[in-house]
Design a protein around this motif. Structure first.
Motif, PDB file in Angstrom:
ATOM      1  N   THR A  81       0.774  -1.189   0.075  1.00  0.00           N
ATOM      2  CA  THR A  81       0.073  -0.053   0.015  1.00  0.00           C
ATOM      3  C   THR A  81       0.868   1.222  -0.069  1.00  0.00           C
ATOM      4  N   GLU A 119       0.674   5.375   1.140  1.00  0.00           N
ATOM      5  CA  GLU A 119      -0.220   6.242   1.860  1.00  0.00           C
ATOM      6  C   GLU A 119       0.662   7.818   2.018  1.00  0.00           C
ATOM      7  N   SER A 122       2.705   4.744  -7.208  1.00  0.00           N
ATOM      8  CA  SER A 122       1.970   3.196  -7.160  1.00  0.00           C
ATOM      9  C   SER A 122       2.131   3.080  -8.671  1.00  0.00           C
ATOM     10  N   ARG A 175      -7.404   1.229  -5.818  1.00  0.00           N
ATOM     11  CA  ARG A 175      -7.117   2.518  -5.226  1.00  0.00           C
ATOM     12  C   ARG A 175      -8.286   2.625  -4.005  1.00  0.00           C
ATOM     13  N   GLU A 176      -7.950   3.092  -2.908  1.00  0.00           N
ATOM     14  CA  GLU A 176      -9.185   3.422  -2.089  1.00  0.00           C
ATOM     15  C   GLU A 176      -9.332   4.911  -1.731  1.00  0.00           C
ATOM     16  N   ARG A 214     -14.379  -0.484   1.636  1.00  0.00           N
ATOM     17  CA  ARG A 214     -13.116  -1.249   1.677  1.00  0.00           C
ATOM     18  C   ARG A 214     -13.396  -2.796   1.927  1.00  0.00           C
ATOM     19  N   CYS A 274      -2.182  -0.914  -3.842  1.00  0.00           N
ATOM     20  CA  CYS A 274      -3.127  -0.244  -3.469  1.00  0.00           C
ATOM     21  C   CYS A 274      -2.934   1.243  -3.019  1.00  0.00           C
ATOM     22  N   ASP A 275      -3.416   2.160  -3.750  1.00  0.00           N
ATOM     23  CA  ASP A 275      -3.287   3.712  -3.349  1.00  0.00           C
ATOM     24  C   ASP A 275      -4.057   4.046  -2.432  1.00  0.00           C
ATOM     25  N   ARG A 276      -3.695   4.029  -1.036  1.00  0.00           N
ATOM     26  CA  ARG A 276      -4.363   4.173   0.165  1.00  0.00           C
ATOM     27  C   ARG A 276      -4.986   2.792   0.757  1.00  0.00           C
ATOM     28  N   PHE A 277      -4.958   2.684   2.029  1.00  0.00           N
ATOM     29  CA  PHE A 277      -5.935   1.454   2.596  1.00  0.00           C
ATOM     30  C   PHE A 277      -6.182   2.030   3.975  1.00  0.00           C
ATOM     31  N   PRO A 291      -1.589  -4.650   5.186  1.00  0.00           N
ATOM     32  CA  PRO A 291      -0.576  -4.793   4.089  1.00  0.00           C
ATOM     33  C   PRO A 291       0.680  -5.593   4.555  1.00  0.00           C
ATOM     34  N   THR A 305       3.985  -1.165   3.359  1.00  0.00           N
ATOM     35  CA  THR A 305       3.449  -0.027   3.397  1.00  0.00           C
ATOM     36  C   THR A 305       4.565   1.139   3.028  1.00  0.00           C
TER      37      THR A 305
END
Ligand code: TMP
Length: 209
Positions: A10, A12, A23, A41-42, A77, A97-100, A131, A134
């Motif tokens: 991930t 952040e 990413s 992404r999130e 999520r 994943c772009d943000r979690f 993750p 990160t």
């Protein structure tokens, strides 16, 4: 080429920190060495979660309370995890994943309100996933906010909370990187995107060889 086990990475950082660019660069580098990568992404990353995203990122700052935000981000999520992340990990792919959840920990748990315990409790019931690696892209809030706003994406609800909010986020992410040291890498984001990408790739390469 697939790994023996999926890898969940991930990114952040505060708004405008360049984590989306990083990413994408990491996905390209991993694909160039033959890895099977899913870039997501999130909030978002599945059909249902993208619908929830549009509710969260636009409109007035007071559209949702911090508590309601936690529920909406967690709902998005859960759908993303069920439909996109877990199926890819089960196929031994690399998920970037772009943000979690760290974004919820810092945005809703620290900067919007003091709700860290609520975020963690809900996460442990509904999501139950952390993750493997990160990357926290650490940048200057003033410059990043200008960059974020300059995009005029129409998704500026969190940027509209202002500079003090972005400063709280930065401090929150730095603190988080110290409490989750084994998986979190705090990356100096105030360098060229190529230099940042190289540092990140060196770390990830150890996991895929
Ligand atoms: P993005 O601009 O990086 O796609 O993210 C959308 C916004 O949503 C961004 O301002 C950060 C915010 N956000 C939260 O407040 N909590 C969360 O859990 C997530 C995933 C994003």
């Amino acid at each position: 080429m697939n790994l023996k086990k999926g890898l969940f990475i991930t990114f952040e950082g505060i708004d405008g920190s360049g984590k989306s660019t990083q990413s994408q660069l990491l996905a390209k580098s991993l694909e160039s060495i033959g890895q099977s990568v899913i870039l997501t992404r999130e909030p978002g990353g599945s059909e249902g979660a993208e619908i929830i995203r549009s509710l969260l990122v636009s409109g007035e700052t007071d559209r949702w309370s911090p508590e309601t935000e936690i529920l909406l981000f967690t709902a998005a999520r859960r759908d993303h995890l069920e439909k996109t992340i877990q199926p890819a990990l089960d196929k031994n792919q690399i998920v970037i994943c772009d943000r979690f959840v760290d974004s919820t920990r810092v945005y809703q748990g620290v900067a919007r309100a003091d709700l860290g315990k609520t975020v963690d409790e809900l996460h442990s019931i509904i999501i139950k996933k952390e993750p493997d690696i990160t990357f926290i892209i650490n940048t200057d809030p003033e410059k990043s906010l200008l960059r974020g706003l300059a995009r005029s994406s129409g998704e500026d609800r969190f940027e509209d909370f202002g500079l003090d909010f972005q400063k709280k986020l930065k401090d929150g992410f730095v603190k988080l990187s110290q409490t989750a040291k084994t998986r979190c890498h705090l990356i100096d984001g105030m360098r060229s995107k190529e230099d940042i990408a190289e540092d990140i790739f060196v770390i990830v390469r150890d996991y895929v060889q």
